[in-house]
Design an enzyme around this catalytic site. Sequence first.
Site, mmCIF file in Angstrom:
data_model
loop_
_atom_site.group_PDB
_atom_site.id
_atom_site.type_symbol
_atom_site.label_atom_id
_atom_site.label_comp_id
_atom_site.label_asym_id
_atom_site.label_seq_id
_atom_site.Cartn_x
_atom_site.Cartn_y
_atom_site.Cartn_z
ATOM 1 N N GLY A 175 -42.693 -34.381 20.648
ATOM 2 C CA GLY A 175 -41.766 -35.264 21.352
ATOM 3 C C GLY A 175 -41.351 -34.633 22.664
ATOM 4 N N PHE A 193 -21.368 -43.138 31.409
ATOM 5 C CA PHE A 193 -21.717 -43.053 30.000
ATOM 6 C C PHE A 193 -20.528 -42.542 29.225
ATOM 7 C CE2 PHE A 193 -25.768 -44.430 28.814
ATOM 8 C CZ PHE A 193 -26.149 -43.896 27.596
ATOM 9 N N GLN A 218 -23.894 -37.784 13.891
ATOM 10 C CA GLN A 218 -23.353 -38.797 14.794
ATOM 11 C C GLN A 218 -23.748 -40.199 14.393
ATOM 12 O OE1 GLN A 218 -24.628 -39.367 19.156
ATOM 13 N NE2 GLN A 218 -22.569 -38.535 19.240
ATOM 14 N N HIS A 230 -23.891 -43.772 15.876
ATOM 15 C CA HIS A 230 -23.851 -44.482 17.142
ATOM 16 C C HIS A 230 -23.083 -45.772 16.907
ATOM 17 C CE1 HIS A 230 -25.149 -46.651 20.701
ATOM 18 N NE2 HIS A 230 -25.663 -45.541 21.171
ATOM 19 N N LEU A 271 -31.202 -49.600 17.659
ATOM 20 C CA LEU A 271 -30.244 -49.119 18.643
ATOM 21 C C LEU A 271 -29.980 -50.108 19.764
ATOM 22 C CD1 LEU A 271 -28.674 -46.718 19.947
ATOM 23 C CD2 LEU A 271 -30.811 -46.083 21.044
ATOM 24 N N GLU A 292 -25.887 -47.300 24.529
ATOM 25 C CA GLU A 292 -24.554 -47.086 25.090
ATOM 26 C C GLU A 292 -24.488 -47.595 26.519
ATOM 27 O OE1 GLU A 292 -22.272 -43.810 23.701
ATOM 28 O OE2 GLU A 292 -22.391 -42.883 25.668
ATOM 29 N N ARG A 305 -18.595 -41.131 21.023
ATOM 30 C CA ARG A 305 -19.165 -41.909 19.932
ATOM 31 C C ARG A 305 -18.456 -41.715 18.601
ATOM 32 N NH1 ARG A 305 -25.532 -41.076 21.323
ATOM 33 N NH2 ARG A 305 -25.515 -42.346 23.204
ATOM 34 N N HIS A 331 -27.352 -41.847 13.994
ATOM 35 C CA HIS A 331 -28.190 -41.796 15.186
ATOM 36 C C HIS A 331 -28.709 -40.408 15.505
ATOM 37 C CE1 HIS A 331 -29.592 -42.975 19.113
ATOM 38 N NE2 HIS A 331 -28.783 -42.145 19.727
ATOM 39 N N ARG A 350 -21.846 -35.209 19.947
ATOM 40 C CA ARG A 350 -22.649 -35.152 21.174
ATOM 41 C C ARG A 350 -22.262 -36.301 22.095
ATOM 42 N NH1 ARG A 350 -27.056 -37.769 22.984
ATOM 43 N NH2 ARG A 350 -27.708 -38.732 21.020
ATOM 44 N N SER A 398 -26.484 -39.244 26.347
ATOM 45 C CA SER A 398 -27.322 -38.850 27.482
ATOM 46 C C SER A 398 -27.412 -37.344 27.670
ATOM 47 C CB SER A 398 -26.927 -39.530 28.797
ATOM 48 O OG SER A 398 -25.732 -38.997 29.332
#
Lengths: 104, 260, 587
Positions: free
Chosen positions: C14, C117, C231, C233, C243, C246, C291, C359, C394, C397
């Site tokens: 990834g 954000f 977390q 979301h 999703l 945000e 979040r 998330h 977190r 972004s």
Amino acid sequence: MFMVRELTCLFVGGYALFLLILASRIGDADGFSALLQHRLVIVLQVIALPMVLYHTVTWLNLTPKVLVIWRGESRVSPVLIAAVHYFAWFVVSVIILWMVSMYR
Amino acid sequence: MAASEAKGTDKTVVLEVFRYRPEEEEEPTFQRYEVPYFEDWVVLDALNHIKDEIDGTLTFRWSCRMGVCGSCGMMVNGDPKLTCAAFIRDYHPATIRVEPLNYFPVIRDLVINMEDFLEKLTEVKAWLVPQEEKPVSEGEYRQTPAELAQYKQFSMCINCMLCYSACPVYGQDSDFIGPAAIALAQRYNLDSRDGATEERAEVIFSHEGIWECTFVGDCTRVCPKNVDPAGAIQQAKVSATKDWYHSVLVPWGKRDVKSR
Amino acid sequence: MELLQHDILIVGGGGAGLRAAIAIGEENPDLSVGVISKVYPMRSHTVSAEGGAAAVIKPTDSLDDHCYDTISGADWMADQDAVELFVNEAPAEMTQLEHWGCPWSREPDGSVAVRPFGGMKIERTWFAADKTGFHMLHALFQTTLKYNNVTRYDEWFATKLLVHDGVCQGVAALELRTGQIRAIAGKGTILCTGGAGRIFPFTTNAAIKTGDGMSLAYRAGVPLKDMEFVQYHPTGLPGTGILITEASRGEGGVLVNKDGRRYLQDYELGEPLDVGDPEHPRKRTMELGPRDRLSQAFVQERRKGGTIDGDYGDYVYLDVRHMGEKKINKKIPFVRELCQNYVGIDPVHELIPVRPVVHYVMGGVHTNIDGETPLPGLFAAGECACVSINGANRLGSNSLTELLVFGARSARSAVRFGSQSTGIAAEEITAQAAQEQQRIRQQFFQPGDGSESISGIRQELTTTMEAGAGIYRDEKSLQETCGTIRELKERFGKVELADHSLTFNTELTSALELEYMLDVAEALAHSALARRESRGSHQRMDYPERDDEQYLRHSLAYHAEGDDPRIEYLDVVITRWPPGERVYGSK
């Protein structure tokens, strides 16, 4: 469906061939009209016309795919691009008809 | 999809699924499975249900289930689709036939070998080759929103390969570079920061590249992300032709690398 | 079995893994790199990220501001030296990615654009429409194609770290195509395997997010840090968990309850501005709060009866109608597409049903700021690692940027380590891989009593995680969950596969993934049980206050064979920001 579009090319080409034969008989008034009145030729005309029209319409509809004009961040509307081509087709047809009518 | 099981249902739908187990059989077969019918299920949900509850040997690829990873492409009733975006309700009550993507070798069941595509990505140099080098300390390359728009559509390709499965030319000749690879090459050719159009030209402005395309247009029809690979290829034909005339008529002139 | 060898191995293809590969491709082209990924790299979950990646670029912004936002967002659980380093390196990494072709959205003058954000005082989130992760991943993947020294092992599934003489010397990996387990040797191994959202029933995460690397490290004796911090979301689609970025709130979207009220104002997140107000959305306020607070507000709103009942549980509404079609198509087109396809509504005219879904996992493999784990030769970066820059919560972004910064750093650390390596114990690790092949054959191809199924155990696991270790937890719920996990681990031994094939056996990989998930769940639940305070995303109803005296420390969960994990603690690194109160919604 794309096969149908491809097949119409045969008719476009075939008709062009026919026009060449016709052109070779210019000057021979009898041969010229005899050819035009021949049964087979009439059948050819009847089939070829819709084929060529279909070919033209599908071709014109695809012009926006090939001709991409940008105005800032967006493209000139594909409909507009196709429409302009249709209009040009119309104009050219009118001019040709007028030219033909001059030779009466 | 745990929550789906919470609602009861007595309706069912039948899937006819392509099976190929290379260790057990020479030829592929089809297997019928009956699964519960839910209004909001996609074909992928049904496949997962089969694997979880009915037949653990059924094999297929999937991951994001939201149409962005490109893993789950399969033929659904003869049409290439992302199974995470193909809703059962659009087929029910008819039987749904699920097969591996056309024109790719099958490894097992619904899993195909996509190495050919990855090789082509490398062949067409699908990466940015900056026109001018610039150190990171000097900041980003400037690119206006209009310049970004030039190639943005072609950058949306998720590499799902539905377009290859829809392309009759690729079906006949797997040397054809293919819709996605050419669209991605064009994505870089049209990127204002890139300077490698000529390098890529050798690969894509070639017999196995754009000129093998006969503009069937099915690739664009099946593309789930509206990349319009057919458009990319035709535009490439126009610009390749313009370039050729340019190079023939004005051989001393600078080649217009940003020709569209 | 022939031994495959590289200088550096990267497990996971990834964002972090590919960035690490490029770092070596660019800086050490003479070294050979092996990238082992259980899926083709462009399928990695980075691809689903939508909103953006943060890095300071505006003249009104400052590195210290980004630090403060991140540290306070983390409820002071973040290591401040790591945050300072991260914030410092972020802009260069993001610019570098732009140089590699990432199609960042732009300002009219051609410079990179940024958007507001959650939890950030000033706009610093770079974005590529609302498919930032997709564009970042594809830019990275396509860039890796340039390097001859990078060899990819696509659809190879890592099953074990090969450790000899206290040094990690490679991995044993199952080649899906052939069913063979091969040893792949590397002088340095970097885990970039992502998070573990799939241990919960409702998640934005793809099928592949099963905590593989975390479990591999855990079983090799490396502690998992801060696993209790998960977390949720705030805006996922009910049922599928898909999703809704945000960014839809960053661009002005608002959350309303069943009465149309912007309920966040009741939960210390400030005063709502009218959506037409030029200052809306105000940063660090209301819908742009962090979040964890937004997800907690949802639960509390539900207790008050303000949420709407649905087929997949209750939800609230996200309203973006006031943004107008043009802005929606430009800034959040993917959101529109997702709503139309999966909910059958058009957000231009209708409200989007949303609810908190799992998330991101803040916790992970314990590393230092260079990506080094306590096991020599093993490194980690990305969501699977815990440096920690995200602490107890977190900020949106930050994680996409984290992939780049720590992907590159851990690669450089691995290269440094590898250059001092005395060599690979080829025979030993080849033997270990052969043993691994045996173990798997014995464990999964032996006839069981048919009483347990993969999907059955998986469902029970996700149910107990949501019930006991969800947004709000307490001693009793956590004890129950720990007990259930213990029981599930035992029952897992009875699972027999229907598929004994060697060719692309995904039932086997699902079983292996479930094993990883059980490990991760165990570390999570026990860490949560041990932390008797509430901080960030870890909320204990029986210990509702934050307790800096006892718990301004990271939890470290150590695997204990046949027993519960051992939990130890490690002080959080504080540099310039002494612990303070998290305040949002101030004017």
